[in-house]
Design a protein around this motif. Structure first.
Motif, short mmCIF file in Angstrom:
data_model
loop_
_atom_site.label_atom_id
_atom_site.label_comp_id
_atom_site.label_asym_id
_atom_site.label_seq_id
_atom_site.Cartn_x
_atom_site.Cartn_y
_atom_site.Cartn_z
N ILE A 98 20.67 -19.70 -44.20
CA ILE A 98 21.58 -20.58 -43.75
C ILE A 98 20.62 -21.91 -43.20
O ILE A 98 21.17 -23.10 -43.30
CB ILE A 98 22.51 -20.26 -42.62
CG1 ILE A 98 21.86 -19.88 -41.27
CG2 ILE A 98 23.36 -19.42 -43.17
CD1 ILE A 98 22.73 -19.72 -40.29
N CYS A 99 19.26 -21.80 -42.94
CA CYS A 99 18.67 -22.98 -42.13
C CYS A 99 18.25 -23.90 -43.42
O CYS A 99 18.21 -24.80 -43.11
CB CYS A 99 17.26 -22.42 -41.63
SG CYS A 99 17.43 -21.24 -40.31
N ASN A 104 18.89 -29.80 -44.86
CA ASN A 104 19.18 -30.57 -45.71
C ASN A 104 20.27 -31.60 -45.08
O ASN A 104 20.04 -32.54 -45.31
CB ASN A 104 19.62 -29.91 -46.98
CG ASN A 104 18.31 -29.20 -47.48
OD1 ASN A 104 17.28 -29.81 -47.52
ND2 ASN A 104 18.58 -28.16 -48.66
N ASN A 105 21.21 -30.87 -44.34
CA ASN A 105 22.17 -31.58 -43.94
C ASN A 105 21.59 -32.38 -42.78
O ASN A 105 22.26 -33.65 -42.56
CB ASN A 105 23.44 -30.82 -43.49
CG ASN A 105 24.28 -30.25 -44.77
OD1 ASN A 105 24.05 -30.77 -45.78
ND2 ASN A 105 24.76 -29.07 -44.74
N MET A 106 20.80 -31.92 -41.73
CA MET A 106 20.41 -32.82 -40.72
C MET A 106 19.70 -33.88 -41.45
O MET A 106 19.61 -35.01 -40.87
CB MET A 106 19.77 -32.03 -39.71
CG MET A 106 19.26 -32.54 -38.48
SD MET A 106 20.95 -32.43 -37.37
CE MET A 106 20.68 -30.74 -36.59
N VAL A 107 18.93 -33.74 -42.27
CA VAL A 107 18.14 -34.76 -42.96
C VAL A 107 19.14 -35.99 -43.58
O VAL A 107 18.77 -37.14 -43.24
CB VAL A 107 17.39 -34.29 -44.34
CG1 VAL A 107 16.83 -35.41 -45.01
CG2 VAL A 107 16.15 -33.48 -43.72
N GLU A 108 20.17 -35.59 -43.94
CA GLU A 108 21.10 -36.64 -44.23
C GLU A 108 21.79 -37.43 -42.98
O GLU A 108 21.87 -38.55 -42.97
CB GLU A 108 22.34 -35.75 -44.98
CG GLU A 108 21.95 -35.30 -46.22
CD GLU A 108 21.88 -36.22 -47.44
OE1 GLU A 108 22.40 -37.62 -47.25
OE2 GLU A 108 20.91 -36.15 -48.23
N LEU A 109 21.89 -36.70 -41.85
CA LEU A 109 22.26 -37.51 -40.90
C LEU A 109 21.19 -38.24 -40.40
O LEU A 109 21.43 -39.41 -40.01
CB LEU A 109 22.65 -36.22 -39.71
CG LEU A 109 24.03 -35.54 -40.11
CD1 LEU A 109 24.27 -34.49 -38.99
CD2 LEU A 109 25.25 -36.23 -40.15
N THR A 204 26.20 -25.63 -42.19
CA THR A 204 25.93 -25.40 -43.74
C THR A 204 26.67 -25.94 -44.72
O THR A 204 26.22 -26.04 -45.70
CB THR A 204 26.04 -23.76 -43.76
OG1 THR A 204 27.21 -23.50 -43.72
CG2 THR A 204 25.06 -23.09 -42.83
N LYS A 205 27.70 -26.75 -44.28
CA LYS A 205 28.68 -27.31 -45.00
C LYS A 205 28.32 -28.75 -45.15
O LYS A 205 28.68 -29.47 -44.14
CB LYS A 205 30.06 -27.00 -44.83
CG LYS A 205 30.44 -25.52 -44.71
CD LYS A 205 31.97 -25.25 -44.51
CE LYS A 205 32.15 -23.98 -44.61
NZ LYS A 205 33.62 -23.54 -44.11
N PHE A 206 28.06 -29.36 -46.51
CA PHE A 206 27.73 -30.53 -46.57
C PHE A 206 28.81 -31.83 -46.33
O PHE A 206 28.88 -32.99 -45.78
CB PHE A 206 27.32 -31.15 -48.07
CG PHE A 206 26.86 -32.42 -48.17
CD1 PHE A 206 25.87 -33.18 -47.87
CD2 PHE A 206 27.81 -33.09 -49.00
CE1 PHE A 206 25.63 -34.52 -48.15
CE2 PHE A 206 27.53 -34.55 -49.23
CZ PHE A 206 26.41 -35.13 -48.80
N GLU A 207 29.94 -31.11 -46.55
CA GLU A 207 31.45 -31.91 -46.36
C GLU A 207 31.80 -32.09 -44.72
O GLU A 207 32.35 -33.13 -44.51
CB GLU A 207 32.49 -31.21 -46.90
CG GLU A 207 32.76 -29.81 -46.60
CD GLU A 207 32.08 -28.86 -47.28
OE1 GLU A 207 32.87 -27.37 -47.18
OE2 GLU A 207 31.23 -29.14 -48.07
#
Length: 224
Positions: A98-99, A104-109, A204-207
């Motif tokens: 899950i990491c 990847n999602n934290m990078v988006e933020l 874990t969810k991009f949405e």
């Protein structure tokens, strides 16, 4: 008959004009003011996520003081996040599950808020012995982590695990932070400038990232 009709129409028009000019803006203002994120206290959260010693508390919960070490070997404390909004999570650098989507999602933020000095990020290693400063430095380079914007941290295991259970309410399972204790959580936790929990999300969810972005922007409005 026609005169009465036109008088009635005139009054209706005046009423609608008044409503449009005065009432609607007032209504919009009230709705806008009332739209705030909740403030989470121990009693508001799934009891399984909260250490049993604090489950009964209904107000004034804040993230406890902390002392960690980041990817550059620098000490990181609550003072580095004073007056900031931040997103916290728990990870380990060698995680293959899950990491990966979480990172990847934290990078988006981070990318979205990279020029906003009010917004920071804080990741806590759940395997602090393995995640040495060099390991975290390599991880931060691999992920494109911006120094000063996002701290990936190691530290005392008991301290980190207590933060997870008693401050951030990020973990379902109980434990004492000992050698055999291991936590693995997908939660992202949104913290306001007063160190209060204002949102909890599946990282874990991009949405869910757009929801976090929207919530951060809404939270920023509270401090204007």
């Amino acid at each position: 008959m026609n005169i009465a009709f036109f008088k009635k129409s005139k009054y209706t028009f005046i009423f609608l004009l008044f409503f449009s000019i005065v009432a609607l803006p007032c209504y919009y203002f009230l709705v806008k003011v009332d739209k705030k994120l909740p403030i989470y206290n121990p009693a508001d959260v799934n009891p399984k996520l909260v250490d049993k010693s604090i489950r009964m508390f209904t107000k004034n919960h804040t993230v406890a003081d902390f002392e960690l070490t980041n990817q550059n070997g620098e000490k990181v404390t609550q003072e580095d996040y004073k007056g900031k909004i931040y997103v916290a999570d728990f990870f380990f650098a060698t995680c293959k599950g899950i990491c990966i989507p979480m990172a990847n999602n934290m990078v988006e933020l981070q990318e979205y808020f990279k020029d906003d000095n009010d917004i920071l990020f804080l990741s806590h290693s759940v395997t602090p012995k393995k995640d040495s400063v060099p390991a975290l430095k390599a991880y931060s380079r691999r992920m494109g982590i911006i120094d000063g914007k996002w701290n990936v941290t190691t530290g005392d295991k008991k301290h980190i695990y207590e933060l997870a259970r008693k401050s951030y309410f990020a973990v379902l399972d109980e434990g004492d932070g000992g050698e055999q204790d291991f936590i693995h959580t997908e939660n992202f936790i949104l913290i306001d400038k007063d160190r209060r929990i204002r949102g909890m999300y599946d990282g874990t969810k991009f949405e869910n990232m757009q929801q976090i972005i929207d919530d951060i922007l809404l939270l920023k409005e509270e401090y204007k």
